[in-house]
Design an enzyme around this catalytic site. Sequence first.
Site, mmCIF file in Angstrom:
data_model
loop_
_atom_site.group_PDB
_atom_site.id
_atom_site.type_symbol
_atom_site.label_atom_id
_atom_site.label_comp_id
_atom_site.label_asym_id
_atom_site.label_seq_id
_atom_site.Cartn_x
_atom_site.Cartn_y
_atom_site.Cartn_z
ATOM 1 N N HIS A 159 0.821 -1.223 0.000
ATOM 2 C CA HIS A 159 0.000 0.000 0.000
ATOM 3 C C HIS A 159 0.855 1.273 0.000
ATOM 4 C CE1 HIS A 159 -3.718 -2.174 0.385
ATOM 5 N NE2 HIS A 159 -3.356 -2.732 1.530
ATOM 6 N N ASP A 195 -2.446 -10.254 -2.774
ATOM 7 C CA ASP A 195 -3.045 -9.869 -1.495
ATOM 8 C C ASP A 195 -4.534 -9.564 -1.747
ATOM 9 O OD1 ASP A 195 -2.137 -8.577 1.418
ATOM 10 O OD2 ASP A 195 -3.837 -7.516 0.533
ATOM 11 N N HIS A 197 -6.225 -7.075 -0.775
ATOM 12 C CA HIS A 197 -6.403 -5.651 -1.053
ATOM 13 C C HIS A 197 -5.594 -5.231 -2.283
ATOM 14 C CE1 HIS A 197 -6.830 -6.226 3.380
ATOM 15 N NE2 HIS A 197 -7.869 -5.428 3.232
ATOM 16 N N ASP A 284 -4.608 -12.931 3.136
ATOM 17 C CA ASP A 284 -5.885 -12.390 3.631
ATOM 18 C C ASP A 284 -7.044 -12.660 2.670
ATOM 19 O OD1 ASP A 284 -4.622 -10.595 1.917
ATOM 20 O OD2 ASP A 284 -4.755 -8.883 3.270
HETATM 21 N N1 Q9C Z 1 -12.248 -2.486 8.240
HETATM 22 C C1 Q9C Z 1 -2.647 -5.272 4.040
HETATM 23 O O1 Q9C Z 1 -3.258 -6.326 3.934
HETATM 24 N N2 Q9C Z 1 -8.143 -1.210 6.707
HETATM 25 N N3 Q9C Z 1 -3.213 -4.160 4.500
HETATM 26 C C2 Q9C Z 1 -8.636 -2.104 7.714
HETATM 27 C C3 Q9C Z 1 -10.866 -2.885 8.386
HETATM 28 C C4 Q9C Z 1 -6.794 -1.381 6.279
HETATM 29 C C5 Q9C Z 1 -4.603 -4.118 4.848
HETATM 30 C C6 Q9C Z 1 -9.961 -1.676 8.232
HETATM 31 C C7 Q9C Z 1 -6.509 -2.700 5.624
HETATM 32 C C8 Q9C Z 1 -5.066 -2.746 5.183
HETATM 33 C C9 Q9C Z 1 -1.177 -5.235 3.738
HETATM 34 ZN ZN ZN Z 2 -4.228 -7.125 2.355
#
Ligand code: Q9C
Ligand code: ZN
Length: 344
Positions: A159, A195, A197, A284
């Site tokens: 990110h 991933d 995301h 994830d």
């Molecule tokens: N409603 C990675 O997997 N937002 N980052 C979380 C949950 C951020 C994930 C809020 C998610 C970031 C590297």
């Molecule tokens: Zn992620």
Amino acid sequence: MITIYSDDHRAHHAAREMQGGVAVPAVEKPARLDSILARIGEVGLGPVRPPDGLGLDPVRRVHTAPYLAFLEQGHTLWSEQFGDIDAAPFSWPARGLRGIEPKSIEGRLGYYAGDVSTPITGGTWRAATAAADVAATGACLIADGARSAFALCRPPGHHASADVFNGYCYLNNAAIAAQVLCDRGAGRVAVLDIDYHHGNGTQDIFYRRGDVLFVSLHADPAVEYPFFLGHADEVGEGAGAGATLNLPMPLGTGYAVYGPALDRGLDAIDRFAPDAMVVSFGADTYDGDPISAFRLTGDDFSRLGQRIGRIARPVLVVMEGGYAVDALGRNTVNFLAALEGAQT
Ligand code: Q9C
Ligand code: ZN
């Protein structure tokens, strides 16, 4: 498969993150890597070795100097004002405001942050630079002829852009690795981001470049973090036109939808004919992940590894997300073992 790992990741252990308007225990925590290391040992995946200590040169190839200065000093400046607690932003240069870097640490946090869930702790700089070193060392192993390697690092990176931290990410380990591969002689590098995301930071870093193909499979940003990038119509710009491929999928996606999307991504990589490949690997996408909504099973991670291993390119796997700690080791090592098995 060889694993590169540094214990310095433990220096980054945020107390809390914001979810649903309240502070909850951070899901991106040191125990994640304990789960993976334990499983690597259990199945005898291969040797585990420390990074080479490559310093900041590979990091400076991807991130701006003012951003790195901010990350290095940020927690110290914050602590002088607020005490030894994790630093977080609360104000951003949104539409209608001027995007110039303020002088105060509160203002600078908002200037460099993309969200409020990525705290800067007393140990963040140490852990993030160690993670970048792990990834850069993995890239050197691939440049020196290894068929595969695993950069077991945290905090994650995909990110983070050249000058924005967000999504638990500070330094973009996968982008740093891809740039090391370019600098060590690869004419073309493909980054495959699986991933859950979208890898908004990696996409942004390479968006205008034709020598690095970015392919991402992820939850539709219309309904999932990072919300503001990762749509199918983002295809690259200038020299990079056609070198970005986004494959967003609906919440609830299982292997029946994910498998064919992966094949599309791998076809694009095949046509690009890269000299080497970096896989931003997040677990994830797992059915039991606490912050995600895809439905891959433990066996599906083996299937992903097998399909990617068959592409027959040298592959560096870089660890990104995955928060179901109990299943994280199994899912990750399923992926790695199947990838390596399909390569030989
Ligand atoms: N409603 C990675 O997997 N937002 N980052 C979380 C949950 C951020 C994930 C809020 C998610 C970031 C590297
Ligand atoms: Zn992620």
